[in-house]
Design a protein around this motif. Structure first.
Motif, PDB file in Angstrom:
ATOM      1  N   ALA A 141       0.827  -1.205   0.000  1.00 31.04           N
ATOM      2  CA  ALA A 141       0.000   0.000   0.000  1.00 31.04           C
ATOM      3  C   ALA A 141       0.865   1.260   0.000  1.00 31.04           C
TER       4      ALA A 141
ATOM      5  N   ALA B 273      -1.147   8.387   3.441  1.00 32.68           N
ATOM      6  CA  ALA B 273      -2.150   8.023   2.440  1.00 32.68           C
ATOM      7  C   ALA B 273      -2.396   6.521   2.449  1.00 32.68           C
ATOM      8  N   ALA B 274      -1.314   5.755   2.575  1.00 30.78           N
ATOM      9  CA  ALA B 274      -1.452   4.296   2.622  1.00 30.78           C
ATOM     10  C   ALA B 274      -2.248   3.866   3.846  1.00 30.78           C
TER      11      ALA B 274
ATOM     12  N   ASP C  42      -5.878   4.512   3.380  1.00 27.65           N
ATOM     13  CA  ASP C  42      -6.417   3.478   2.501  1.00 27.65           C
ATOM     14  C   ASP C  42      -6.698   2.193   3.278  1.00 27.65           C
TER      15      ASP C  42
ATOM     16  N   ASP D 262       3.930   7.506   0.337  1.00 29.50           N
ATOM     17  CA  ASP D 262       3.153   8.341   1.260  1.00 29.50           C
ATOM     18  C   ASP D 262       2.500   7.442   2.310  1.00 29.50           C
ATOM     19  N   THR D 263       3.148   7.362   3.496  1.00 36.89           N
ATOM     20  CA  THR D 263       2.666   6.465   4.555  1.00 36.89           C
ATOM     21  C   THR D 263       1.282   6.846   5.044  1.00 36.89           C
TER      22      THR D 263
ATOM     23  N   ARG E  28       2.230   1.661  -3.410  1.00 37.71           N
ATOM     24  CA  ARG E  28       1.150   2.082  -4.316  1.00 37.71           C
ATOM     25  C   ARG E  28       0.886   3.575  -4.199  1.00 37.71           C
ATOM     26  N   HIS E  29       1.101   4.129  -2.996  1.00 37.36           N
ATOM     27  CA  HIS E  29       0.894   5.564  -2.775  1.00 37.36           C
ATOM     28  C   HIS E  29       2.214   6.327  -2.848  1.00 37.36           C
ATOM     29  N   ASP E  30       3.166   5.781  -3.607  1.00 40.46           N
ATOM     30  CA  ASP E  30       4.455   6.453  -3.851  1.00 40.46           C
ATOM     31  C   ASP E  30       5.178   6.844  -2.570  1.00 40.46           C
TER      32      ASP E  30
END
Length: 214
Positions: A47, A57-58, A61, A54-55, A50-52
């Motif tokens: 995750a 944002a992950a 999610d 960005d902890t 997947r969010h480049d």
């Protein structure tokens, strides 16, 4: 201290308390970063990637996945259905020798159907189904993602398409999720009586030509 000052202080304290409560409640719902990492394991890292990287944002999610699917309780399978799914998987493995792409496509369909039968979102909603599976089978869910990607690989050139070794590896990894889904217990252990055939207890390996189970 004047009455106005006292009222102002009370309002400030109430506002700060409300903000702190909201923050704690949000962290509780989302599981908190540490809890999410423990719960999702390798899926947490996926995750984040997947969010480049960005902890936050992950974690948002993953927290949303827990809120949507955390209360799901898998439905049991009757013995006849379990046997049918086992037979279909074994046939797919045997088919891999001569038709690896057809075998991978069947494995993809089979896991989706089995997940739907266990009470996860229906097979026609792949992303939602994948999210739900990641909450309850985080260790093995990447196998489904991998075999699904191989099944959908319709790149025109052979060089760009998933090779036989990649498809074999995808099926082997997906087998772990299949075993967990077909078992009676959430952690993948079968509740069948000793001596009774269970797919989860069958071993599998790789030969030079195809996917083979023992």
């Amino acid at each position: 201290m004047s009455t106005v000052m006292i009222i102002v202080l009370i309002v400030v304290v109430v506002v700060l308390a409300a903000a702190a409560f909201a923050m704690l409640n949000r962290r509780r719902l989302n599981g908190g970063g540490g809890s999410l990492k423990r719960r999702f394991g390798p899926e947490y890292d996926h995750a984040v990637a997947r969010h480049d990287g960005d902890t936050k944002a992950a974690e948002r999610d993953l927290g949303e996945r827990v809120k949507r699917h955390g209360s799901l309780r898998p439905r049991p399978l009757d013995p006849a259905a379990r046997e049918q799914y086992s037979d279909r998987w074994n046939l797919a493995q045997e088919r891999f020798v001569d038709s690896p792409r057809e075998a991978v496509a069947e494995a993809d369909r089979l896991i989706a159907e089995l997940a739907g039968a266990r009470g996860f979102p229906d097979a026609g909603h792949y992303e939602d189904q994948l999210d739900a599976l990641s909450v309850h089978h985080s260790t093995h869910v990447h196998g489904f993602r991998r075999v699904h990607r191989a099944a959908l690989d319709t790149t025109g050139s052979e060089e760009g398409r998933a090779g036989t070794e990649e498809m074999r590896a995808a099926m082997i990894e997906a087998r772990a999720l299949f075993d967990a889904l077909i078992a009676d217990e959430p952690d993948g252990r079968s509740a069948a009586r000793p001596g009774k055939h269970t797919t989860g207890k069958r071993s599998h390996g790789i030969t030079g030509r195809g996917v083979q189970h023992g």
